[in-house]
Design a protein around this motif. Structure first.
Motif, PDB file in Angstrom:
ATOM      1  N   ILE A 106      91.366  37.430  67.886  1.00  0.00           N
ATOM      2  CA  ILE A 106      91.596  37.088  69.288  1.00  0.00           C
ATOM      3  C   ILE A 106      91.597  35.582  69.541  1.00  0.00           C
ATOM      4  O   ILE A 106      92.085  35.137  70.560  1.00  0.00           O
ATOM      5  CB  ILE A 106      90.555  37.763  70.199  1.00  0.00           C
ATOM      6  CG1 ILE A 106      89.135  37.375  69.789  1.00  0.00           C
ATOM      7  CG2 ILE A 106      90.723  39.268  70.191  1.00  0.00           C
ATOM      8  CD1 ILE A 106      88.071  37.831  70.739  1.00  0.00           C
ATOM      9  N   GLU A 107      91.080  34.794  68.608  1.00  0.00           N
ATOM     10  CA  GLU A 107      91.020  33.343  68.817  1.00  0.00           C
ATOM     11  C   GLU A 107      92.393  32.684  68.671  1.00  0.00           C
ATOM     12  O   GLU A 107      92.632  31.615  69.200  1.00  0.00           O
ATOM     13  CB  GLU A 107      90.035  32.712  67.827  1.00  0.00           C
ATOM     14  CG  GLU A 107      89.818  31.235  68.096  1.00  0.00           C
ATOM     15  CD  GLU A 107      88.747  30.628  67.206  1.00  0.00           C
ATOM     16  OE1 GLU A 107      88.759  29.390  67.072  1.00  0.00           O
ATOM     17  OE2 GLU A 107      87.920  31.357  66.657  1.00  0.00           O
ATOM     18  N   ILE A 108      93.302  33.328  67.963  1.00  0.00           N
ATOM     19  CA  ILE A 108      94.619  32.741  67.725  1.00  0.00           C
ATOM     20  C   ILE A 108      95.600  33.242  68.775  1.00  0.00           C
ATOM     21  O   ILE A 108      95.829  34.437  68.887  1.00  0.00           O
ATOM     22  CB  ILE A 108      95.125  33.100  66.309  1.00  0.00           C
ATOM     23  CG1 ILE A 108      94.175  32.561  65.257  1.00  0.00           C
ATOM     24  CG2 ILE A 108      96.536  32.547  66.101  1.00  0.00           C
ATOM     25  CD1 ILE A 108      94.498  33.021  63.851  1.00  0.00           C
ATOM     26  N   GLU A 109      96.157  32.315  69.549  1.00  0.00           N
ATOM     27  CA  GLU A 109      97.103  32.703  70.594  1.00  0.00           C
ATOM     28  C   GLU A 109      98.549  32.672  70.120  1.00  0.00           C
ATOM     29  O   GLU A 109      99.367  33.460  70.570  1.00  0.00           O
ATOM     30  CB  GLU A 109      96.945  31.787  71.808  1.00  0.00           C
ATOM     31  CG  GLU A 109      95.625  31.980  72.522  1.00  0.00           C
ATOM     32  CD  GLU A 109      95.499  31.079  73.727  1.00  0.00           C
ATOM     33  OE1 GLU A 109      96.508  30.520  74.182  1.00  0.00           O
ATOM     34  OE2 GLU A 109      94.357  30.954  74.212  1.00  0.00           O
ATOM     35  N   ARG A 110      98.886  31.725  69.236  1.00  0.00           N
ATOM     36  CA  ARG A 110     100.264  31.604  68.779  1.00  0.00           C
ATOM     37  C   ARG A 110     100.276  31.098  67.344  1.00  0.00           C
ATOM     38  O   ARG A 110      99.580  30.145  67.003  1.00  0.00           O
ATOM     39  CB  ARG A 110     101.030  30.637  69.673  1.00  0.00           C
ATOM     40  CG  ARG A 110     102.458  30.410  69.225  1.00  0.00           C
ATOM     41  CD  ARG A 110     103.218  29.474  70.164  1.00  0.00           C
ATOM     42  NE  ARG A 110     104.471  29.090  69.601  1.00  0.00           N
ATOM     43  CZ  ARG A 110     105.593  29.808  69.680  1.00  0.00           C
ATOM     44  NH1 ARG A 110     105.603  30.937  70.321  1.00  0.00           N
ATOM     45  NH2 ARG A 110     106.710  29.368  69.133  1.00  0.00           N
ATOM     46  N   ILE A 111     101.099  31.744  66.525  1.00  0.00           N
ATOM     47  CA  ILE A 111     101.301  31.311  65.149  1.00  0.00           C
ATOM     48  C   ILE A 111     102.785  31.090  64.964  1.00  0.00           C
ATOM     49  O   ILE A 111     103.582  32.020  65.142  1.00  0.00           O
ATOM     50  CB  ILE A 111     100.793  32.371  64.137  1.00  0.00           C
ATOM     51  CG1 ILE A 111      99.310  32.660  64.363  1.00  0.00           C
ATOM     52  CG2 ILE A 111     101.040  31.886  62.713  1.00  0.00           C
ATOM     53  CD1 ILE A 111      98.784  33.833  63.566  1.00  0.00           C
TER      54      ILE A 111
END
Length: 136
Positions: free
Chosen positions: A16-21
């Motif tokens: 959940i900490e990553i919003e966009r890769i």
């Protein structure tokens, strides 16, 4: 869907900490992430034409690192990510590949390290290894 897209989707589902890769290129803004294919693969071809393929993907992260608590937080982020990938792989929760490809395993083949640093931010990298079977 490409394997990169499958891994990114899998990471979104479990982190959940990553919003966009982004794919291939790490954006220049702080708190950015990217996944880039490494030009190394191992292919085992079987008599029936199917293959067992091992491919590698670098996960890059640009994160704030000016102060020690930020660097400690970055270490924790990557340690948690490595442990999470290991746990998901062990439980069989693998990326879903499309077409005639079936994921058999995903792991961290190269632990995280400081790739590049500036005064206020750093780029970290780790390498995922994905093993899948490609049916004919």
């Amino acid at each position: 869907m490409t394997i990169s897209e499958s891994i990114i989707k899998w990471l979104y589902e479990h982190n959940i900490e990553i919003e966009r890769i982004d794919t291939g290129i790490l954006p220049s803004k702080t708190l950015s992430y990217a996944l880039a294919k490494v030009p190394t693969s191992v292919v085992e071809t079987y008599v029936d034409g199917s293959q067992r393929r091992t491919e590698y993907y670098s996960f890059l992260a640009r994160r704030p690192s000016q102060f020690d608590p930020e660097r400690v937080s970055n270490d924790k982020f990557f340690e948690d990510l490595e442990n999470q990938v290991d746990d998901l792989n062990f439980s069989g929760d693998l990326p879903e590949l499309d077409g005639n490809r079936i994921c058999e395993e995903i792991s961290v083949s190269s632990s995280f390290y400081l790739y590049e640093a500036s005064e206020s931010e750093s780029v970290y990298s780790l390498t995922f290894e994905i093993i899948y079977r490609k049916e004919r």
